[in-house]
Design an enzyme around this catalytic site. Structure first.
Site, short mmCIF file in Angstrom:
data_model
loop_
_atom_site.label_atom_id
_atom_site.label_comp_id
_atom_site.label_asym_id
_atom_site.label_seq_id
_atom_site.Cartn_x
_atom_site.Cartn_y
_atom_site.Cartn_z
N CYS A 375 0.79 -1.24 0.00
CA CYS A 375 0.00 0.00 0.00
C CYS A 375 0.83 1.29 0.00
CB CYS A 375 -0.97 0.02 1.18
SG CYS A 375 -1.61 -1.58 1.66
N ARG A 404 6.65 -11.23 5.46
CA ARG A 404 6.14 -11.07 6.82
C ARG A 404 6.70 -12.17 7.71
NH1 ARG A 404 -0.26 -9.91 5.47
NH2 ARG A 404 0.11 -8.19 4.00
N GLN A 422 1.02 -10.79 -3.27
CA GLN A 422 -0.36 -10.33 -3.18
C GLN A 422 -0.83 -9.81 -4.53
OE1 GLN A 422 0.02 -7.40 0.06
NE2 GLN A 422 -1.37 -8.68 1.25
N ASP A 424 -2.46 -7.25 -5.40
CA ASP A 424 -2.89 -5.99 -4.80
C ASP A 424 -3.37 -5.00 -5.86
OD1 ASP A 424 -3.19 -5.20 -2.23
OD2 ASP A 424 -1.07 -4.97 -1.81
N HIS A 426 -5.07 -0.75 -5.83
CA HIS A 426 -5.60 0.39 -5.08
C HIS A 426 -6.30 1.33 -6.05
CE1 HIS A 426 -2.40 -1.15 -2.42
NE2 HIS A 426 -3.27 -0.82 -1.48
N LYS A 506 -15.22 -2.71 5.29
CA LYS A 506 -14.71 -3.63 4.28
C LYS A 506 -15.71 -4.73 3.96
CE LYS A 506 -12.37 -6.87 7.43
NZ LYS A 506 -11.16 -7.70 7.64
N HIS A 552 -8.54 -0.32 -1.05
CA HIS A 552 -7.65 -1.48 -1.22
C HIS A 552 -8.51 -2.64 -1.70
CE1 HIS A 552 -4.59 0.24 1.70
NE2 HIS A 552 -5.69 0.85 2.12
#
Length: 678
Positions: A375, A404, A422, A424, A426, A506, A552
């Site tokens: 992000c 992680r 991911q 991902d 945005h 969310k 997101h």
């Protein structure tokens, strides 16, 4: 043309998860834990004339299958239709949640009755069962589990009351010390460290002073008595090792797993599902099919090595993902894997997510950090230049690898790793665009997941918690946008009031696999936090500089985890468009190798993934292809060389007869295109 149509029908059938699995259980009509969406796609089944160099082998197999079906049909002609058993998770049934939590207490009580030296730690309910961790020097045996279950049934039949008592911190500490339970004392301290004003409760089983009295530091909930547990719905499953608090530096405990259901029929259905799940374990299939490995000794745990075949499947998934995103108005971006620690302090990850981040590294006297999230990088891209409201919406997508820290005890195949990619994206948009953008994401989620035959969804909407950032107006706008978008889709959902993150509401979407298990997959999250932290802005129509709305969203969650779910759902039988090897040419004798090589080059020239094998008996060559779960086998003997044909066999339907290579290519290409949809 008949054979070509048959092949296309078979290829279409091959694209269904689990291949030969003909039926799926419907989602529960209950809305306790979430509503389900069903959009099933029918399969076409057809048969072609039996031909080819191994006609007798194929015909014998097909006749045997047909006879078996006929026998089954005769046996079941007078039988009553099988009643479908719906297996609910603890989140979907408050009764099952309480039964499972109560069962964990009964388990601990039984263990301490039979093994007085056992120390108890934690015993929560799980999605479909419960467990309890024990510190006991001697390992539990299968015989011990039988004794423990027998003692549990005794406690259940006593119908002992379950009741809650609120105590002071001092009283709780005194009682724990009296029982000499150091783990419980550590749990109490951790509760107080999180919240010094926490209410401390103890749950009792039985009356104080009775021989069957037992208690545990616990927040509940539980059933009113042990008698609510149905012994015929109770099973102890297995014992495994578990580090205390999941930290390999701590002592290894013994974790006893169990499950509880309201009826015996539910327990039997659960056991059947578990047996099927063991066959589909992605770790076993990954090794068997040579897809991936984790080099624990040399490289470390939680780091995935993609082998050529696994990388081929992953590439198909990623290519489909890229194409469908571009077609839906997304721009693809790439960002670094590390950044200065200051970036993570600004984003808040350093303070709120530090325990899950790897230690920093020093570069040119600055401290850098492996990224745990993508992000902040997309925010940096946004801030690289000024923006006008006329540009919105901006949709940026990235297959970004993140890192992680996970404790070694928590690592699990592809499902829990330390480095993963991911999917991902945005979206930066105006307040007036939020509803449309959320609806577009929901459409995209459906388009992507349905390509893998995931068409049953459970939707959860989480709304504003007690502590939050952002104005009430923007929260209300965002929550209404999420609800309106779901309404436009006609998707039912469960609302988790107060369950949202502090920075925005969310939507979570679970998918249902071929054997009925549910997996958390897609997430759509509105974020009011990062735009504020990074001072993001745009110039609106009044020449003012408000914050943009940031959304997101991830569809797979991570490539690794989704690959594992997909592998288990398909049981390794990938559909034609995903299969690492789509077809194998089998040579009956060395004399046909030249023609086989010509066919191989022809298939490869059309981008089809085909290989060639020979030098062994026909039966063994065909079995090897079956073991490797290759969708199609093309057998070439002398008759095929003379006729310039292939004898085509599918993995499910047996011999499909002789076909020209050009016709096979045409049908394979069409089947791949129809499945990928792009």
């Amino acid at each position: 043309m008949g054979r070509m149509t048959s092949l296309r029908a078979v290829l279409s059938r091959l694209d269904a998860p689990g291949g030969a699995v003909a039926t799926r259980r419907a989602l529960s009509s209950s809305r306790l834990g979430g509503a389900a969406l069903t959009a099933r796609k029918s399969c076409v089944t057809c048969r072609a004339a039996d031909r080819g160099v191994y006609e007798r082998l194929a015909t014998r197999r097909l006749v045997h299958t047909s006879a078996a079906v006929s026998s089954t049909q005769r046996q079941s002609a007078d039988a009553k239709p099988e009643v479908e058993v719906v297996l609910k998770t603890s989140d979907e049934s408050e009764t099952l949640l309480k039964l499972r939590h109560t069962s964990s207490h009964v388990l601990a009580q039984a263990v301490q009755k039979l093994f007085p030296g056992a120390q108890v730690t934690i015993g929560p309910w799980t999605e479909m069962g419960f467990y309890y961790d024990f510190d006991l020097e001697e390992p539990f045996t299968d015989s011990d589990l039988k004794k423990i279950r027998k003692e549990m049934i005794r406690i259940i039949k006593k119908k002992l009351p379950m009741w809650e008592e609120t105590v002071s911190v001092e009283e709780a500490r005194k009682r724990i010390d009296s029982n000499q339970e150091p783990y419980k004392l550590e749990i109490l301290d951790s509760i107080l460290a999180r919240d010094p004003e926490a209410v401390i409760t103890i749950w009792h089983t039985g009356e104080v002073g009775s021989d069957d009295h037992w208690w545990d530091l616990c927040g509940g909930p539980h059933m009113e008595s042990t008698g609510h547990i149905n012994p015929k719905g109770l099973a102890l499953e297995n014992v495994s090792g578990a580090y205390w608090r999941g930290d390999e530096k701590n002592k290894m405990l013994q974790r006893v797993y169990g499950t509880t259901w309201e009826t015996s029929a539910e327990l039997q259905a659960y056991k059947k599902m578990k047996q099927e799940a063991l066959k589909r374990d992605h770790r076993k299939l990954g090794a068997q099919l040579n897809l991936f490995s984790i080099q624990q000794e040399d490289a470390g745990g939680g780091l995935v090595f993609w082998h050529p075949k696994g990388a081929t499947v992953r590439n198909q998934i990623e290519e489909h993902w890229r194409n469908i995103h571009i077609a839906n108005g997304y721009d693809l971006v790439y960002t670094p894997h590390i950044a200065k620690i200051d970036l993570w302090k600004t984003s808040g990850h350093f303070d709120f997510y530090g325990e899950s981040m790897f230690k920093g590294m020093e570069v040119d006297e600055d401290e850098y950090q492996l990224r745990p999230m993508n992000c902040p990088f997309h925010v940096e891209l946004y801030k690289n230049s000024p923006h006008s409201y006329r540009e919105f919406p901006l949709r940026w997508a990235e297959l970004g690898t993140v890192y992680r820290y996970e404790k070694s005890g928590a690592l699990h195949g592809l499902f829990r790793v330390r480095g993963f990619t991911q999917d991902d994206a945005h979206i930066f948009c105006l307040p007036s665009q939020v509803t449309d953008e959320i609806q577009n994401v929901l459409n995209l989620v459906e388009d992507v997941l349905s390509a893998y035959e995931f068409t049953e969804y459970e939707i959860n909407l989480s709304t504003r918690p007690e502590k939050y950032v952002g104005s009430d107006d923007v929260w209300e706008l965002s929550e209404n946008a999420l609800k309106e978008a779901l309404g436009r889709k006609g998707w039912d959902y469960t609302e988790d009031v107060g369950g949202g993150a502090f920075y925005g509401p969310k939507i979570d979407i679970k998918i249902k696999d071929a054997i009925g298990r549910k997996w958390q997959c897609s997430t759509i999250q509105v974020d009011f936090n990062l735009p504020e932290r990074f001072d993001m802005e745009y110039v609106d129509e009044n020449n003012e500089r408000p914050r943009p709305i940031m959304i997101h969203r991830a569809i797979f969650g991570s490539i690794e985890r989704f690959f594992g779910v997909l592998l288990e759902s398909y049981a390794g039988l990938f559909p034609l468009w995903l299969a690492p090897v789509q077809a194998r040419i089998v040579c009956v004798t060395d004399g046909v190798n030249e023609y086989a090589a010509e066919c191989l080059e022809l298939f490869k020239s059309y981008g089809l993934r085909v290989d060639m094998a020979g030098g062994e008996s026909l039966g063994k060559l065909v079995r090897n292809a079956e073991v490797q779960k290759i969708p199609l086998v093309f057998v070439i003997g002398n008759s095929e060389v003379e006729a310039k044909t292939l004898s085509v066999r599918s993995r499910h339907q047996g011999d499909l007869g002789s076909m020209k290579p050009e016709d096979v290519i045409k049908e394979m290409k069409q089947a791949v295109v129809e499945r990928s949809r792009y």
